[in-house]
Design a protein around this motif. Structure first.
Motif, mmCIF file in Angstrom:
data_model
loop_
_atom_site.group_PDB
_atom_site.id
_atom_site.type_symbol
_atom_site.label_atom_id
_atom_site.label_comp_id
_atom_site.label_asym_id
_atom_site.label_seq_id
_atom_site.Cartn_x
_atom_site.Cartn_y
_atom_site.Cartn_z
ATOM 1 N N UNK A 222 0.792 -1.158 0.059
ATOM 2 C CA UNK A 222 0.008 -0.051 -0.162
ATOM 3 C C UNK A 222 0.827 1.261 -0.076
ATOM 4 N N UNK A 223 2.070 1.423 0.583
ATOM 5 C CA UNK A 223 2.869 2.785 0.741
ATOM 6 C C UNK A 223 3.620 2.788 -0.610
ATOM 7 N N UNK A 224 3.994 1.514 -1.185
ATOM 8 C CA UNK A 224 4.491 1.768 -2.507
ATOM 9 C C UNK A 224 3.507 2.070 -3.590
ATOM 10 N N UNK A 225 2.253 1.717 -3.252
ATOM 11 C CA UNK A 225 0.919 2.169 -3.940
ATOM 12 C C UNK A 225 1.075 3.662 -4.082
ATOM 13 N N UNK A 349 4.417 -1.433 -7.796
ATOM 14 C CA UNK A 349 4.901 -0.646 -9.076
ATOM 15 C C UNK A 349 4.271 -0.841 -10.496
ATOM 16 N N UNK A 350 3.563 -2.123 -10.504
ATOM 17 C CA UNK A 350 2.839 -2.543 -11.670
ATOM 18 C C UNK A 350 1.476 -1.862 -11.559
ATOM 19 N N UNK A 351 0.702 -2.243 -10.564
ATOM 20 C CA UNK A 351 -0.592 -1.879 -10.224
ATOM 21 C C UNK A 351 -0.924 -0.599 -10.216
ATOM 22 N N UNK A 372 -5.589 9.928 -3.626
ATOM 23 C CA UNK A 372 -5.479 8.300 -3.813
ATOM 24 C C UNK A 372 -4.292 8.096 -3.098
ATOM 25 N N UNK A 373 -3.260 8.882 -3.086
ATOM 26 C CA UNK A 373 -1.993 8.536 -2.256
ATOM 27 C C UNK A 373 -2.303 8.424 -0.707
#
Length: 409
Positions: A222-225, A349-351, A372-373
């Motif tokens: 989630x935090x990388x999202x 990183x993909x999603x 969003x972030x």
């Protein structure tokens, strides 16, 4: 044990592994799209090709991380993967600019990405292998500093070299990777006795620890999202919402990256003093606050200040999360757990760019970017509240293990 200090000289040498990985990607991400544009006119297809590194990270890094746990050679467990992967990656990296057709270019790109996947997880796993648990946050701070420094060199020197010749940045990356491997091989000695005692204690299965592992892995996702959406779309956000050109927006976001670099080593000290979980929670709350304010702030100077603060909090999160994950690993499972870490971060990183891209198309605006972030970081905060393991404990180490680590790092 509590008074033992990190050997920074050896840790910087250890960081050369991460340095060698980090020197490649800025060059790859900056110049490969330009080469692809000679053959592919669709930006979507170019973007798809540029996700190969994350796709390979999801597929192959967990595999090679787990394989390195089971490897037993005279060169060590992790080093064989570096000795195979680094030279191959260096060769294919240097061949990329020589490609004179799309099939040839794609062949070199795919083979380089595969070669990078061979050694990345084993390289990162070297740190917890030879570093006592209570020093891992500090060591990870040094290693991430080295990675950040590599990115700065790659962007700065790579851009200069590219003007002299399109192949030069790739040659630079290949040479640095090879030199880093030589130094690692000479100066870093892998432990043997720690691994041999692993099999006895590996059989204990702690359900509570497994739950903690699952929650921190989802927190990482989630935090990388949240981070990847900002990293990917901030230039466009600046252009359409702030009315500035993408180049200036990119320079503004650089303040976040430079702040992370500056605070990488201090974040390791904070995690050691305060505890990893508390430091990560502080980082998430801080980042959440910064991104919430960025929803409303449009003044460029104020945004730069907020992004500098955000980079500090991002360091608190990022420097202490990997040590938490491998702290939960059974002895002999560090490579496998390193693979888990990269699986979840690479999935994000993909999603995330695809997901926010869809949201942007639905909203016909980049305004939702920081909302969003914030939602993503809020989900990470929720997950972290359920993590009960991962701070330092020396109960899994025998006196012999600790003696070996003290002598070798």
């Amino acid at each position: 044990m509590g008074q033992e200090k990190l050997d920074y000289r050896k840790t910087f040498v250890l960081g050369l592994g991460f340095f060698s990985v980090s020197i490649v990607w800025p060059v790859y991400n900056s110049f490969v799209p330009i080469m692809l544009e000679n053959y592919i006119k669709s930006t979507t297809l170019i973007g798809a090709v540029m996700t190969i590194d994350n796709l390979f990270a999801v597929i192959f890094q967990p595999i090679f991380g787990a394989l390195s746990d089971k490897t037993n050679t005279r060169f060590g467990r992790r080093m064989p993967y570096l000795l195979i992967g680094v030279p191959l990656a260096a060769i294919f990296c240097s061949l990329i600019p020589s490609a004179n057709s799309l099939p040839m270019l794609m062949t070199f790109v795919i083979l380089m990405n595969f070669a990078m996947s061979i050694f990345r997880a084993p390289t990162v796993a070297l740190m917890p292998d030879v570093t006592p648990s209570h020093l891992r946050s500090k060591a990870n701070g040094v290693i991430n500093f080295m990675g950040g420094l590599a990115a700065v060199i790659a962007y700065g020197l790579g851009g200069f070299l590219y003007k002299k010749g399109t192949a030069y940045p790739f040659y630079m990356s290949s040479i640095i990777m090879t030199m880093a491997l030589i130094l690692l091989y000479i100066f870093i000695k892998e432990p043997e006795i720690v691994e041999e005692k692993a099999k006895v204690k590996n059989k204990e299965k702690d359900i509570d620890k497994s739950k903690s592992l699952l929650f921190i892995l989802f927190a990482i996702f989630f935090w990388f999202t949240g981070f990847n959406a900002v990293e990917t779309f901030f230039s466009l956000y600046g252009q359409y919402e702030l009315g500035i050109d993408p180049g200036k927006a990119s320079m503004i976001l650089t303040s976040f990256s430079l702040s992370f670099l500056i605070f990488a080593i201090p974040a390791g000290f904070v995690g050691t003093k305060l505890g990893r979980k508390k430091t990560i929670l502080l980082g998430i709350v801080g980042a959440l606050t910064v991104f919430t304010l960025l929803i409303f702030v449009k003044n460029i100077s104020a945004m730069i200040v907020l992004l500098i603060i955000g980079g500090m909090f991002w360091a608190f999160i990022n420097i202490n999360s990997y040590p938490m994950v491998v702290e939960m690993a059974p002895k002999g499972g560090v490579g496998t757990y390193t693979g888990y870490y990269y699986f979840f971060s690479s999935c994000a990183a993909i999603v995330s760019p695809i997901l926010f891209g869809w949201i942007r198309d639905m909203a016909h605006s980049y305004k939702p970017l920081f909302i969003y972030s914030c939602i993503a970081f809020g989900a990470a905060l929720f997950c972290m509240l359920f993590v009960k393991h991962g701070d330092f404990t020396n109960k899994n180490y025998t006196e012999e293990d600790l003696k070996f680590m003290k002598e070798n790092i």
